[in-house]
Design a protein around this motif. Structure first.
Motif, PDB file in Angstrom:
ATOM      1  N   ALA A 103       1.169  10.484 165.535  1.00 47.00           N
ATOM      2  CA  ALA A 103       0.529   9.358 166.223  1.00 47.00           C
ATOM      3  C   ALA A 103       0.837   8.069 165.475  1.00 47.00           C
ATOM      4  CB  ALA A 103      -0.982   9.578 166.296  1.00 47.00           C
ATOM      5  N   PRO A 104       0.791   6.931 166.182  1.00 48.34           N
ATOM      6  CA  PRO A 104       0.982   5.649 165.504  1.00 48.34           C
ATOM      7  C   PRO A 104      -0.190   5.333 164.586  1.00 48.34           C
ATOM      8  CG  PRO A 104       0.321   5.305 167.784  1.00 48.34           C
ATOM      9  CD  PRO A 104       0.561   6.777 167.628  1.00 48.34           C
ATOM     10  N   SER A 105       0.031   4.497 163.602  1.00 50.85           N
ATOM     11  CA  SER A 105      -1.051   4.067 162.720  1.00 50.85           C
ATOM     12  C   SER A 105      -2.061   3.241 163.514  1.00 50.85           C
ATOM     13  CB  SER A 105      -0.501   3.224 161.576  1.00 50.85           C
ATOM     14  OG  SER A 105      -0.110   1.939 162.041  1.00 50.85           O
ATOM     15  N   PRO A 106      -3.299   3.114 163.024  1.00 58.52           N
ATOM     16  CA  PRO A 106      -4.273   2.256 163.713  1.00 58.52           C
ATOM     17  C   PRO A 106      -3.781   0.829 163.911  1.00 58.52           C
ATOM     18  CG  PRO A 106      -5.402   3.670 162.147  1.00 58.52           C
ATOM     19  CD  PRO A 106      -3.931   3.889 161.924  1.00 58.52           C
ATOM     20  N   VAL A 107      -3.080   0.283 162.929  1.00 56.33           N
ATOM     21  CA  VAL A 107      -2.547  -1.076 163.067  1.00 56.33           C
ATOM     22  C   VAL A 107      -1.480  -1.124 164.157  1.00 56.33           C
ATOM     23  CG1 VAL A 107      -1.093  -2.797 161.911  1.00 56.33           C
ATOM     24  CG2 VAL A 107      -3.143  -1.923 160.781  1.00 56.33           C
ATOM     25  N   ALA A 108      -0.607  -0.117 164.207  1.00 58.17           N
ATOM     26  CA  ALA A 108       0.420  -0.083 165.251  1.00 58.17           C
ATOM     27  C   ALA A 108      -0.209   0.024 166.634  1.00 58.17           C
ATOM     28  CB  ALA A 108       1.370   1.082 165.007  1.00 58.17           C
ATOM     29  N   ALA A 109      -1.263   0.834 166.742  1.00 58.68           N
ATOM     30  CA  ALA A 109      -1.912   1.011 168.040  1.00 58.68           C
ATOM     31  C   ALA A 109      -2.527  -0.299 168.532  1.00 58.68           C
ATOM     32  CB  ALA A 109      -2.978   2.097 167.945  1.00 58.68           C
ATOM     33  N   LEU A 110      -3.198  -1.038 167.640  1.00 60.67           N
ATOM     34  CA  LEU A 110      -3.787  -2.317 168.039  1.00 60.67           C
ATOM     35  C   LEU A 110      -2.699  -3.324 168.391  1.00 60.67           C
ATOM     36  CD1 LEU A 110      -6.105  -4.273 168.449  1.00 60.67           C
ATOM     37  CD2 LEU A 110      -6.151  -4.665 165.970  1.00 60.67           C
ATOM     38  N   ALA A 111      -1.627  -3.343 167.608  1.00 64.94           N
ATOM     39  CA  ALA A 111      -0.532  -4.268 167.896  1.00 64.94           C
ATOM     40  C   ALA A 111       0.078  -3.995 169.262  1.00 64.94           C
ATOM     41  CB  ALA A 111       0.533  -4.164 166.807  1.00 64.94           C
ATOM     42  N   ALA A 112       0.246  -2.707 169.595  1.00 66.03           N
ATOM     43  CA  ALA A 112       0.797  -2.357 170.902  1.00 66.03           C
ATOM     44  C   ALA A 112      -0.117  -2.837 172.022  1.00 66.03           C
ATOM     45  CB  ALA A 112       1.022  -0.856 170.985  1.00 66.03           C
ATOM     46  N   GLU A 113      -1.439  -2.705 171.821  1.00 64.92           N
ATOM     47  CA  GLU A 113      -2.392  -3.193 172.828  1.00 64.92           C
ATOM     48  C   GLU A 113      -2.247  -4.695 173.053  1.00 64.92           C
ATOM     49  OE1 GLU A 113      -6.347  -2.244 171.714  1.00 64.92           O
ATOM     50  OE2 GLU A 113      -6.009  -0.064 171.647  1.00 64.92           O
ATOM     51  N   ARG A 114      -1.931  -5.418 171.979  1.00 59.17           N
ATOM     52  CA  ARG A 114      -1.816  -6.882 172.076  1.00 59.17           C
ATOM     53  C   ARG A 114      -0.403  -7.323 172.429  1.00 59.17           C
ATOM     54  NH1 ARG A 114      -5.975  -9.989 169.918  1.00 59.17           N
ATOM     55  NH2 ARG A 114      -7.875  -8.737 169.823  1.00 59.17           N
ATOM     56  N   GLY A 115       0.500  -6.377 172.658  1.00 61.64           N
ATOM     57  CA  GLY A 115       1.860  -6.727 173.044  1.00 61.64           C
ATOM     58  C   GLY A 115       2.704  -7.286 171.919  1.00 61.64           C
ATOM     59  N   LEU A 116       2.392  -6.898 170.673  1.00 64.15           N
ATOM     60  CA  LEU A 116       3.137  -7.400 169.523  1.00 64.15           C
ATOM     61  C   LEU A 116       4.272  -6.460 169.153  1.00 64.15           C
ATOM     62  CD1 LEU A 116       0.128  -8.417 167.234  1.00 64.15           C
ATOM     63  CD2 LEU A 116       1.562  -9.950 168.602  1.00 64.15           C
ATOM     64  N   GLU A 117       5.324  -7.002 168.606  1.00 61.63           N
ATOM     65  CA  GLU A 117       6.401  -6.183 168.071  1.00 61.63           C
ATOM     66  C   GLU A 117       5.891  -5.401 166.861  1.00 61.63           C
ATOM     67  OE1 GLU A 117      10.920  -6.642 166.155  1.00 61.63           O
ATOM     68  OE2 GLU A 117       9.881  -8.392 167.014  1.00 61.63           O
ATOM     69  N   VAL A 118       6.284  -4.139 166.770  1.00 61.92           N
ATOM     70  CA  VAL A 118       5.855  -3.283 165.665  1.00 61.92           C
ATOM     71  C   VAL A 118       7.081  -2.855 164.858  1.00 61.92           C
ATOM     72  CG1 VAL A 118       4.678  -1.154 165.002  1.00 61.92           C
ATOM     73  CG2 VAL A 118       3.887  -2.444 167.004  1.00 61.92           C
ATOM     74  N   LEU A 119       7.062  -3.155 163.572  1.00 61.48           N
ATOM     75  CA  LEU A 119       8.136  -2.776 162.657  1.00 61.48           C
ATOM     76  C   LEU A 119       7.672  -1.571 161.858  1.00 61.48           C
ATOM     77  CD1 LEU A 119       8.917  -6.386 161.363  1.00 61.48           C
ATOM     78  CD2 LEU A 119      10.009  -5.178 163.259  1.00 61.48           C
ATOM     79  N   ARG A 120       8.453  -0.479 161.904  1.00 61.31           N
ATOM     80  CA  ARG A 120       8.047   0.774 161.261  1.00 61.31           C
ATOM     81  C   ARG A 120       9.147   1.320 160.338  1.00 61.31           C
ATOM     82  NH1 ARG A 120       6.559   1.669 166.740  1.00 61.31           N
ATOM     83  NH2 ARG A 120       4.347   2.161 167.091  1.00 61.31           N
ATOM     84  N   PRO A 121       9.651   0.577 159.399  1.00 63.11           N
ATOM     85  CA  PRO A 121      10.713   1.124 158.543  1.00 63.11           C
ATOM     86  C   PRO A 121      10.180   2.263 157.675  1.00 63.11           C
ATOM     87  CG  PRO A 121       9.871  -0.900 157.609  1.00 63.11           C
ATOM     88  CD  PRO A 121       9.246  -0.779 158.977  1.00 63.11           C
ATOM     89  N   ARG A 122      11.039   3.257 157.425  1.00 61.68           N
ATOM     90  CA  ARG A 122      10.643   4.305 156.482  1.00 61.68           C
ATOM     91  C   ARG A 122      10.466   3.716 155.085  1.00 61.68           C
ATOM     92  NH1 ARG A 122      10.495   9.341 158.111  1.00 61.68           N
ATOM     93  NH2 ARG A 122      11.447   9.932 160.091  1.00 61.68           N
TER      94      ARG A 122
END
Length: 308
Positions: free
Chosen positions: A44-63
């Motif tokens: 699952a996405p992180s809580p921060v990623a989930a909120l960002a997706a709700e707000r239509g923000l770009e999400v950067l997830r580098p390893r």
């Protein structure tokens, strides 16, 4: 200012909400990659990623934040500043140098005390009476950058690490926004951290939760609270590993040898190096969390003592 917000767990959400509601513009978020979560361990996405997706923000997830593709994209976004709350990764100099106003971290201790991954847990376990949060500019050395602001918070007798961390996260959100405002307005002065009073808050392991009943009741109480909810406090009950929730010191109860168990109608007492403590909730292997009295009633016979 235009920002890229960096954070991963739930504790970062109050700050992300506050920054999104501030005068600043969040262009994207940086967070850890999707990972197994919950009882089913589904990815699952992180809580921060989930909120960002709700707000239509770009999400950067580098390893790793040293990846060239991430560094290139961050440079393309060109944020003025990057606020950070519990991101969970070490940022290389190449990333630190991109925003002209730096990376501003909200850290849950009064720096230079408890630099590192688990400041709230260590403050509780060490018996600190006061903690707080600090905003500072990230540098390559761990949590050693110059500070901007702080607030203090009294550690309450019933605090666990989880409860205290949430309180600091809620109050810290306002501190982070005030720091960003002050940086933009040019009214904040950076202050170098003292080289005295530095303590390190390494990440806790399950071994840190094993209770030594020969320690004082106060030390045991703080250890259990500091390890709640993670990594969890525990003891040995016969051949079983018994998970513990916060205890209550019983200074008026008759002294007991460390680890000795005494069961009354109202509670389950355990001897320590000083006063006995009353067990709170416990969790035997493969069973649900329950009051200690219910656990003891289900045992035939009850163990005479806890610990190895």
């Amino acid at each position: 200012m235009q920002l890229v917000f960096a954070g991963t767990p739930d504790v970062a959400l109050p700050s992300l909400h506050a920054v999104l509601d501030s005068r600043h513009e969040v262009l994207a978020v940086l967070t850890r990659p999707d990972a197994p979560a919950g009882r089913g361990r589904a990815v699952a996405p992180s809580p921060v990623a989930a909120l960002a997706a709700e707000r239509g923000l770009e999400v950067l997830r580098p390893r790793r934040p040293s990846e060239p593709a991430f560094l290139q994209r961050l440079a393309e976004i060109a944020p003025d500043c990057c606020p950070v709350v519990a991101y969970g990764g070490l940022l290389p100099k190449e990333a630190l140098d991109i925003p002209p106003r730096g990376w501003v971290n909200l850290h849950f201790s009064l720096l230079p005390a408890w630099r590192g991954a688990a400041p709230v847990q260590h403050a509780l376990i060490a018996g600190d009476e006061v903690t707080g949060a600090t905003t500072f500019r990230l540098v390559e050395e761990l949590d050693a950058g110059p500070t901007y602001g702080l607030f203090t918070e009294t550690i309450r007798p019933d605090d666990t690490a989880g409860v205290l961390l949430q309180r600091l996260a809620t109050h810290g959100a306002a501190l982070l926004v005030a720091t960003l405002d002050g940086i933009e307005d040019g009214i904040l002065e950076e202050r170098e951290q003292s080289s005295e009073g530095v303590t390190v808050a390494r990440r806790l392991s399950p071994a840190d939760g094993l209770v030594d009943w020969s320690r004082t009741a106060f030390a045991i109480d703080r250890q259990v609270r500091g390890c709640t909810p993670a990594p969890g406090a525990w003891t040995e009950a016969g051949d079983q590993r018994l998970k513990l929730w916060p205890t209550t010191t019983r200074p008026d109860a008759p002294a007991l040898p460390p680890g000795e168990l005494v069961v009354t109608k109202q509670e389950v007492l355990v001897g320590t190096g000083t006063s006995p403590v009353a067990l709170g909730d416990v969790q035997p292997p493969g069973r649900a969390r329950m009051p200690a009295t219910a656990w003891v009633r289900g045992l035939r016979p009850a163990p005479a003592r806890l610990g190895g």
